[in-house]
Scaffold this motif. Structure first.
Motif, mmCIF file in Angstrom:
data_model
loop_
_atom_site.group_PDB
_atom_site.id
_atom_site.type_symbol
_atom_site.label_atom_id
_atom_site.label_comp_id
_atom_site.label_asym_id
_atom_site.label_seq_id
_atom_site.Cartn_x
_atom_site.Cartn_y
_atom_site.Cartn_z
ATOM 1 N N MET A 1 -2.120 8.823 -7.282
ATOM 2 C CA MET A 1 -1.554 7.880 -7.330
ATOM 3 C C MET A 1 -0.687 7.483 -6.670
ATOM 4 O O MET A 1 0.948 7.765 -7.244
ATOM 5 N N SER A 2 -0.679 7.149 -4.689
ATOM 6 C CA SER A 2 0.478 7.031 -4.279
ATOM 7 C C SER A 2 1.255 5.816 -4.423
ATOM 8 O O SER A 2 0.872 5.173 -4.553
ATOM 9 N N ALA A 3 2.904 6.596 -3.895
ATOM 10 C CA ALA A 3 3.250 4.460 -3.941
ATOM 11 C C ALA A 3 3.002 3.713 -3.471
ATOM 12 O O ALA A 3 3.222 2.331 -3.905
ATOM 13 N N SER A 4 2.092 4.102 -2.225
ATOM 14 C CA SER A 4 2.325 2.798 -1.746
ATOM 15 C C SER A 4 0.932 1.816 -2.209
ATOM 16 O O SER A 4 0.961 1.316 -1.989
ATOM 17 N N VAL A 5 -0.031 2.530 -3.090
ATOM 18 C CA VAL A 5 -1.324 2.333 -3.289
ATOM 19 C C VAL A 5 -1.105 1.205 -4.626
ATOM 20 O O VAL A 5 -0.781 0.487 -4.705
ATOM 21 N N ALA A 6 0.141 2.008 -6.004
ATOM 22 C CA ALA A 6 0.564 1.763 -6.980
ATOM 23 C C ALA A 6 1.221 0.021 -6.327
ATOM 24 O O ALA A 6 1.203 -0.662 -6.932
ATOM 25 N N VAL A 7 1.769 0.335 -5.327
ATOM 26 C CA VAL A 7 2.857 -1.726 -4.732
ATOM 27 C C VAL A 7 1.402 -2.275 -4.208
ATOM 28 O O VAL A 7 1.518 -3.120 -4.133
ATOM 29 N N ILE A 8 0.811 -2.035 -3.407
ATOM 30 C CA ILE A 8 -0.420 -2.708 -3.453
ATOM 31 C C ILE A 8 -1.140 -3.058 -4.410
ATOM 32 O O ILE A 8 -1.807 -4.899 -4.073
ATOM 33 N N LEU A 9 -1.413 -2.661 -4.770
ATOM 34 C CA LEU A 9 -2.670 -3.041 -6.497
ATOM 35 C C LEU A 9 -1.682 -3.474 -6.916
ATOM 36 O O LEU A 9 -1.973 -4.857 -7.321
ATOM 37 N N ALA A 10 -0.175 -3.454 -7.214
ATOM 38 C CA ALA A 10 0.616 -4.732 -8.213
ATOM 39 C C ALA A 10 0.642 -5.545 -7.173
ATOM 40 O O ALA A 10 0.799 -6.528 -7.867
ATOM 41 N N LEU A 11 1.237 -5.749 -6.245
ATOM 42 C CA LEU A 11 1.152 -7.395 -5.289
ATOM 43 C C LEU A 11 -0.336 -7.941 -5.150
ATOM 44 O O LEU A 11 -0.446 -9.466 -5.054
ATOM 45 N N ALA A 12 -1.321 -7.001 -4.962
ATOM 46 C CA ALA A 12 -3.061 -7.583 -5.270
ATOM 47 C C ALA A 12 -2.916 -8.342 -7.157
ATOM 48 O O ALA A 12 -3.108 -9.795 -6.574
ATOM 49 N N VAL A 13 -2.441 -7.916 -8.059
ATOM 50 C CA VAL A 13 -2.488 -8.462 -9.019
ATOM 51 C C VAL A 13 -1.740 -9.227 -9.130
ATOM 52 O O VAL A 13 -2.062 -10.253 -10.142
#
Length: 106
Positions: A1-13
């Motif tokens: 998982m890329s850093a961008s996807v991790a940041v997007i998921l963290a912001l969504a949660v």
């Protein structure tokens, strides 16, 4: 998982959790009248700041006189309780008229 996807998921949660807190804590947390008053005033200040930056600036500089004039016309029409369509069309017409008549007002 890329850093961008991790940041997007963290912001969504985080966004979902933030929205869930209101209904979950409703009735469990009692705020004093002073805190409720300050929260209401804070919301108004934030909305006015957003309106001012959107109406007065574009690309880091002054947006010209047409946009603030349109916002002013729309605000007056909304204050006078005009229908929403009339508010939007009145603001757009005022801005367009000022742009057409006054050179350099865009």
């Amino acid at each position: 998982m890329s850093a961008s996807v991790a940041v997007i998921l963290a912001l969504a949660v985080g966004t979902y959790a933030f929205r869930l807190v209101g209904p979950v804590l409703h009735g469990r947390v009692v705020l004093s009248a002073r805190v409720q008053e300050l929260l209401s005033a804070g919301a108004v200040v934030l909305l006015v700041a957003l309106l001012a930056t959107g109406a007065l600036t574009e690309g880091g500089g002054f947006a010209g006189w047409a946009r603030p004039a349109g916002v002013l016309v729309g605000g007056v029409l909304a204050w006078r309780r005009a229908p929403f369509v009339v508010v939007v069309l009145g603001a757009a017409a005022a801005a367009a008229l000022l742009r057409a008549v006054v050179p350099g007002s865009a």
